[in-house]
Design an enzyme around this catalytic site. Structure first.
Site, mmCIF file in Angstrom:
data_model
loop_
_atom_site.group_PDB
_atom_site.id
_atom_site.type_symbol
_atom_site.label_atom_id
_atom_site.label_comp_id
_atom_site.label_asym_id
_atom_site.label_seq_id
_atom_site.Cartn_x
_atom_site.Cartn_y
_atom_site.Cartn_z
ATOM 1 N N ASP A 1 0.831 -1.195 0.000
ATOM 2 C CA ASP A 1 0.000 0.000 0.000
ATOM 3 C C ASP A 1 0.869 1.249 0.000
ATOM 4 O OD1 ASP A 1 -2.275 -1.593 0.165
ATOM 5 O OD2 ASP A 1 -2.204 -1.620 2.361
ATOM 6 N N LYS A 2 0.309 2.343 -0.452
ATOM 7 C CA LYS A 2 1.057 3.602 -0.520
ATOM 8 C C LYS A 2 1.570 4.017 0.854
ATOM 9 C CE LYS A 2 0.842 8.125 -2.758
ATOM 10 N NZ LYS A 2 0.053 9.011 -3.641
#
Length: 265
Positions: A124-125
């Site tokens: 995930d970012k």
């Protein structure tokens, strides 16, 4: 855009260690992925969209490619690679695991490698840590497929003190929503070890969307920090955030043995 910095050896000499099957014909998505153009899943999307041609004819999903046939994707000729690159990147938060360069924070531009590579899986970012980058599309499913039970290890910090009940629930499985299948499902049993009052290590053999964060949320906790430190035998160790290195010959040899062993089970 800021870029990752290389550490370790300057050139990779590990390009022929991962074993790939050689047949008279191969499935079209595997042929495309073997060129380093994209993963098999992305290749299937191109085929479904009618953007792939074999000898001038629009291809269908499941088509096979024989020797001397020519394949084009979006008008570009596909040439399978003989040599592959495998890189370990310590991804910082804020970088998106996408090859879409319209995203200004995409991982391809951040890595800034001399030829196109794509991530094996994703983080995930807002998650940092180990992500593998390659041009070997054939290896992606071999590492990620949950049926092979390959381990991925994380360090997780949460917003409250860890309890024995929390550890037990995490280890035995948590019912979370799977955004891909649009159904609720139980996560597979995993290994959890308390590090301090609010930090623990977690070893998964699957990789559902935002799985760790969803598991913690269901149990009433919020993830404050999440970092992946290992994929199978490949470890982050002391790499600084934002640096990358080639996967070593020894690491690839062990990885290849694990992959070949998984395939015969």
């Amino acid at each position: 855009m800021r870029h990752a910095h290389q550490v370790g050896e300057k050139e990779s000499t590990t390009t022929s260690i991962i074993e790939h099957e050689k047949k008279e014909s191969i499935r079209l998505n595997k042929y495309i992925s073997s060129s380093g153009h994209c993963s098999r899943r992305e290749a299937d999307r191109f085929i479904e969209d009618g953007k792939v041609m074999i000898d001038g004819v629009i291809a269908e999903v499941g088509s096979k490619v024989f020797d001397n046939q020519e394949v084009f994707v979006n008008g570009n000729k596909i040439i399978p690679k003989q040599d592959f690159v495998y890189i370990v990147l310590n991804k910082p938060t804020g970088i998106t695991c996408t090859t879409d360069q319209a995203d200004q924070d995409n991982i391809v531009d951040y890595l800034n490698y001399k030829e196109p590579l794509f991530p094996i899986g994703r983080l995930d970012k807002d998650t940092s840590g180990l992500i593998l980058m390659t041009n070997d599309g054939d290896i992606v499913n071999k590492i990620l497929r949950s049926t092979y039970k390959h381990e991925k290890e994380y360090i997780v910090s949460i917003n409250a003190n860890i309890t024995p009940a929390f550890i037990e629930r995490m280890q035995s499985g948590v019912k979370i929503y799977n955004a891909v299948t649009k159904k609720y499902q139980m996560t597979k049993p995993c290994k959890v070890k308390k590090i301090n009052s609010r930090t623990f290590s977690l070893i998964l053999t699957e990789g559902l969307n935002r799985q760790i964060r969803r598991m913690c949320t269901v149990l009433g906790f919020r993830v404050v920090k999440l970092k992946r430190i290992r994929v199978m035998n490949i470890e982050l160790k002391e790499m600084e955030v934002g640096t990358w290195r080639y996967v070593t010959k020894e690491e690839l040899q062990i990885l290849n043995k694990s992959i070949q062993k998984s395939k015969v089970k």
